[in-house]
Design an enzyme around this catalytic site. Structure first.
Site, PDB file in Angstrom:
ATOM      1  N   SER A  69       0.841  -1.202   0.000  1.00  0.00           N
ATOM      2  CA  SER A  69       0.000   0.000   0.000  1.00  0.00           C
ATOM      3  C   SER A  69       0.873   1.246   0.000  1.00  0.00           C
ATOM      4  O   SER A  69       2.099   1.181   0.110  1.00  0.00           O
ATOM      5  CB  SER A  69      -0.905   0.018   1.243  1.00  0.00           C
ATOM      6  OG  SER A  69      -0.137   0.288   2.409  1.00  0.00           O
ATOM      7  N   SER A 116       0.842   3.723   2.221  1.00  0.00           N
ATOM      8  CA  SER A 116       0.849   4.406   3.513  1.00  0.00           C
ATOM      9  C   SER A 116       2.219   4.935   3.909  1.00  0.00           C
ATOM     10  O   SER A 116       2.322   5.815   4.764  1.00  0.00           O
ATOM     11  CB  SER A 116       0.333   3.473   4.616  1.00  0.00           C
ATOM     12  OG  SER A 116       1.240   2.422   4.862  1.00  0.00           O
ATOM     13  N   LYS A 137       5.171   0.598   9.389  1.00  0.00           N
ATOM     14  CA  LYS A 137       4.993   2.019   9.691  1.00  0.00           C
ATOM     15  C   LYS A 137       6.284   2.531  10.319  1.00  0.00           C
ATOM     16  O   LYS A 137       7.234   1.788  10.546  1.00  0.00           O
ATOM     17  CB  LYS A 137       3.829   2.244  10.663  1.00  0.00           C
ATOM     18  CG  LYS A 137       2.502   1.609  10.270  1.00  0.00           C
ATOM     19  CD  LYS A 137       1.852   2.269   9.080  1.00  0.00           C
ATOM     20  CE  LYS A 137       0.528   1.579   8.736  1.00  0.00           C
ATOM     21  NZ  LYS A 137      -0.081   2.121   7.502  1.00  0.00           N
ATOM     22  N   SER A 196      -2.967   6.845   5.757  1.00  0.00           N
ATOM     23  CA  SER A 196      -2.374   5.757   6.529  1.00  0.00           C
ATOM     24  C   SER A 196      -3.274   5.386   7.701  1.00  0.00           C
ATOM     25  O   SER A 196      -3.606   6.233   8.535  1.00  0.00           O
ATOM     26  CB  SER A 196      -0.986   6.173   7.056  1.00  0.00           C
ATOM     27  OG  SER A 196      -0.467   5.200   7.933  1.00  0.00           O
TER      28      SER A 196
END
Length: 306
Positions: free
Chosen positions: A110, A112, A167, A271
């Protein structure tokens, strides 16, 4: 554990294959090979006795009769399923150990973490820098380093342990994290931001504000979307230790509980992270992302992660 989660757990699949092929390899080494040897010795003894009798009777051996070496080779030959198991076992065991204790590859699914990581980036994750963990159950057995602010970390998604998320570590245990008007404050100290050229989002084809964020000495780029609010409060879920957070129309403040970490994506307005589903326990940590080793559509992406 569901079938989908089992199929999605490549480490578990590797472990099962390693155990099965290992058992077959050991069984062949200890038992089956000896049985084949005994059968071959008996057959050779019978062959020698028959040959000796025929020679004594003056009978010449048929040229089409299998030779002694051919009989021995045929009886000692491993069955195909044992041969393949013995060949695959060391390879599977090596891959399993490398992925479990040293480095594991992941693919970024993704956006994010844009602009730091792009969709399609193939990354390497250091599995030992935060401590040595038992594979499959992810139980830490040796403590090494702790995650630091600014690290890019892979972890098991607290809401679904079958999923791996990536992250950036924004808060470590004990930190007071405030996010208001799209700017971070850590323990009362505002994080510095330096404006960069606007970033063209390949997915939405919209330019986003780009800044260089300095998080405890770790400089990295982040994106902000002027069209998006600081926080979509309606998307905030119930999560353990939610009482450690207070939300307002301008943002939120959270105190990170012991043994937990606060994670945010660099693409701040695109995100789903700790702002919405809470803290990441230490037991969920997979490892530290250290490098992009390939991007099939953009080989220039190869290099260290900042």
């Amino acid at each position: 554990m569901t079938l989908q989660s089992i199929l999605g757990n490549f480490a578990l699949i590797l472990f099962v294959l390693m155990v099965v092929t290992g058992i077959i390899w050991v069984l062949d080494l200890v038992v089956l090979s000896k049985q084949r040897r005994a059968a071959a010795d008996k057959a050779l003894a019978d062959y020698d006795a028959r040959t000796a009798k025929l020679t004594a009777d003056g009978i010449k051996l048929d040229s089409n009769t299998a030779s002694r070496s051919q009989i021995e080779a045929a009886l000692l030959r491993q069955p195909t399923w044992i041969e393949y198991s013995g060949s695959f076992f060391p390879v599977i065991a090596l891959v399993f150990c490398l992925r479990s204790f040293l480095y594991e590859p992941f693919k970024i699914p993704s956006s994010s973490m844009v602009p730091t990581l792009l969709v399609g980036d193939l990354i390497l994750v250091n599995k030992f820098t935060y401590g040595i963990r038992l594979p499959i159950i992810n139980q830490k057995i040796v403590q090494l380093n702790d995650p630091q602010r600014g690290d890019v970390m892979v972890f098991k998604y607290p809401m679904d342990m079958s999923q791996d998320y990536i992250k950036r570590v924004v808060g470590v245990p004990g930190d007071k994290i405030t996010y208001e008007n799209k700017k971070l404050t850590v323990n009362g100290k505002p994080i510095s931001y330096a404006a960069q050229d606007d970033y063209l989002d390949d997915e939405s084809l919209v330019y986003k504000k780009q800044f260089k964020e300095n998080l405890s000495g770790v400089e990295h780029r982040i994106l902000n979307d002027d069209r998006a609010p600081t926080l979509n409060y309606g998307d905030v879920r119930d999560f353990p230790n939610k009482e450690a957070c207070t939300y307002s129309s301008e943002g939120f403040t959270c105190v990170v509980p012991a043994g937990n970490y606060f994670m945010m994506g660099d693409n701040r307005d695109n995100s789903a992270d700790s702002r919405y589903w809470g803290f990441v326990p230490d037991k969920n940590i997979v490892g530290k992302a250290v490098a992009v080793w390939m991007n099939l559509s953009n080989p220039r992406r190869i290099g260290a992660i900042h």
